[in-house]
Each structure stands twice: as structure tokens, then as C-alpha cells.
Design an enzyme around this catalytic site. Sequence first.
Site, PDB file in Angstrom:
ATOM      1  N   HIS A   1      38.338  32.700  11.847  1.00 23.30           N
ATOM      2  CA  HIS A   1      39.630  32.896  11.210  1.00 23.30           C
ATOM      3  C   HIS A   1      39.455  33.557   9.845  1.00 23.30           C
ATOM      4  O   HIS A   1      38.352  33.629   9.297  1.00 23.30           O
ATOM      5  CB  HIS A   1      40.361  31.563  11.088  1.00 23.30           C
TER       6      HIS A   1
ATOM      7  N   GLU B   1      40.259  32.679   6.817  1.00 25.86           N
ATOM      8  CA  GLU B   1      39.731  31.860   5.738  1.00 25.86           C
ATOM      9  C   GLU B   1      38.207  31.753   5.812  1.00 25.86           C
ATOM     10  O   GLU B   1      37.508  31.811   4.789  1.00 25.86           O
ATOM     11  CB  GLU B   1      40.354  30.454   5.788  1.00 25.86           C
TER      12      GLU B   1
END
Length: 381
Positions: free
Chosen positions: A58, A60
Site C-alpha cells: 500500500h 503508506e
Amino acid sequence: MPVPDETTSVDEAHMRRALELAERGRGRTSPNPMVGCVLVADGRVVGEGWHRRAGAPHAEVEALRAAGPAARGATAYVTLEPCDHHGRTPPCSLALIEAGVARVVIATLDPNPRARGGAARLRQAGVSVTSGVLEAAARAQNEAFLTNQLHGRPFVLYKTAMSLDGKVALAAGPARWITGPAARALVHAWRDQHDAIAVGVGTVLADDPSLTTRREGGEGPGRTPIKVIFDGQARTPPGARLFEAGPDGAPARVIVVVSEAAPEERVAALRARGAEVLGVPGGRPDLRLALEALLPRGVSSLLLEGGGTLAWGFLASALIDRVAWFVAPKLIGGAGTPGPLAGPGVARIDDAVRLEDLTTQLVGDDLLVMGRPRYPGSDQR
């Protein structure tokens, strides 16, 4: 919607960059949303990331990897609430906490009940959380994902093109091409970005389209989407061009939506050709039920390209989420020459479907009008 707190112009500037990063994943993250992340420490960007494709790290996590130890005490700008569940990847909320991020700024919260809750977990861990920064832009960017979550069906973009006098064909047959090369290139970019492209059987019988993605220049051939044919009586010819592989060499994936009462021998012939035949109740397949059945088959976004009868059915059922309407500076004429929408039409002008959030632009010599339908009497779709 969450109310922004302690929002500054600096927050908005970094969130705009996060939205730019998220956009790089368009057409490749389905069924996941597009997400971008920017990590900032002492006024300096120390890490960036975006979700590249479903199953990949992802946004992040990518940004944290880029930042390394510099993430401790930093502020993370994320276009969607960090996930808080174990799916194909671990929770991003925990990754941010373990990295020592001090503050997280979120554009919009996640409507997915399985994934949401990251903001609450971050607060419980003592991380400062600000939400609602550039929320409208973030929701517009992920309108397909939000439609999936809130309405349980694919997002539908209806694309059509007509002459200045409202014609989509000549009196003697199809009019190729009404629009110019720039408009056609944009449409092929949309095909590359959507999970599926849909037409009615009338279009298949009249035009025998290949429904592939063809892109020129250094961008490669593009990804040909799933081909969805709405065909109540299973009249799609097994020898139609849409069954052929696309320019990218990938075999065609074809879903034919038929009535449950469609002739069995025709259904068998389509299956023998490699099509997935989806039986749906109704003499004409119920469009809402069909869309709901397409969602778990990998269709999170659908590019509807006609014809007029099918497009009217979608519009009358309040199933079109956005319209892309090309108008070419050409005059065709001809009594009875077809237009973009067929069907019975509305009985009163007050029943007309209005378009909101309008944008207009010239694409080559053609005018493109885009908007979101507002259906009379209801905001439900």
C-alpha cells in the site's frame, strides 16, 4: 463527512501531491482504491509512495520504506484512511504506528467496513489525526471504489459521440468516425483504465466491434478490459470479432449477460466459444441485478459505450454515474437517423435527467461535455 481540524495551506499542498501520486495507479488497483502518501519531516518530504496494483504494498508502506528512519516524528499525508485489517497486506495503521509517525492527515475516510478504523487506531496509539483535507478531490478520484462500497455495483461511465445535429450514424449505417483522433485516443485511454467495456447486442450485430484497447506512441498497447455484452436472447455470434485477442496479446475475456429464458443452444454455443454467460431474470436482463453480479466477477468500473437502447435502459434505471458526451463539429442530417439515446424518453421536461458538476473541454476539434446525472425525485443510484 469529517470536519477538517488544524488544516493549513501546507497540509493542502502536501495532500495535492499525495493525490497526484495516487493517480499513477489508475486502472491498475481494482478492486482496491487508488491511494497516495507523502511523509514530511521538518518541512521536508522524506518519503513518497502510491498503491501500484492490487496485492502490491500500500501507499503508506511504500512511503515508509522510502523514508526509513526519517519517518519517526514525521507527518503522513494519505488520500484515504489507512486500512486497519489483515488482507493481502498487513494493516497500514500499524505500520505507521510502528514507524513512529507523529501525525496523520487524511483526505477521506474509508467506507469499506472491513478496512476502515485506521483513524481510530491511530488516535488510540497517541498519533494526531486530521481528516477531511481536500476530501472532495479524494472522493472524486476514487468515485469507482466509493460506488462499489456504497451501492454494491460497478461504477458506470457512459461514453457517447454525436454530430452537431445529434446523429450517431448515417442513414445507411455506422458513421466511422464521428470524432477525431484525439477524442478516440482519450476513449482508448478510458478503456485501459476501466475493468470492463459494455455494449448491447444490437451494436455487436450492426458493427462487429473488436472492443479492444489500441494506444499509439510509447505507451504500449494498453490493457483490453473485460467485454460485457448485454444480450437478452443470446444472439451474439460465436464468430464475432470481440472474441479475438487484443493488441496486447491477452486472450479476450467475454461476459454475455442474457435473460434466464435465453435459448439453451445459443447459450451453449457462446460458452463453447469461451464466453462466460451470466443469466439474469427478466425478458430483458434486469440491469441492476446484472451489475451486482458483475462486481464479484472483477468489474469495479464499467465503460458503457452503447447502443442507444441499452444506454437508455441504464439511464432510466438510474445506473449511470458519469456521462462523457462528445460533440463533433459535423452535420449529418437525415430523417430518422439515430441519436445517442433510444427508448421511450421522458413524458415531461421536468422528468429529464440533468447533469451536474459539468466540465467542458475541446479534445482536438471535438467538444467533450462531462457531468454527473441527477435523477428526478431521488439521489439514490
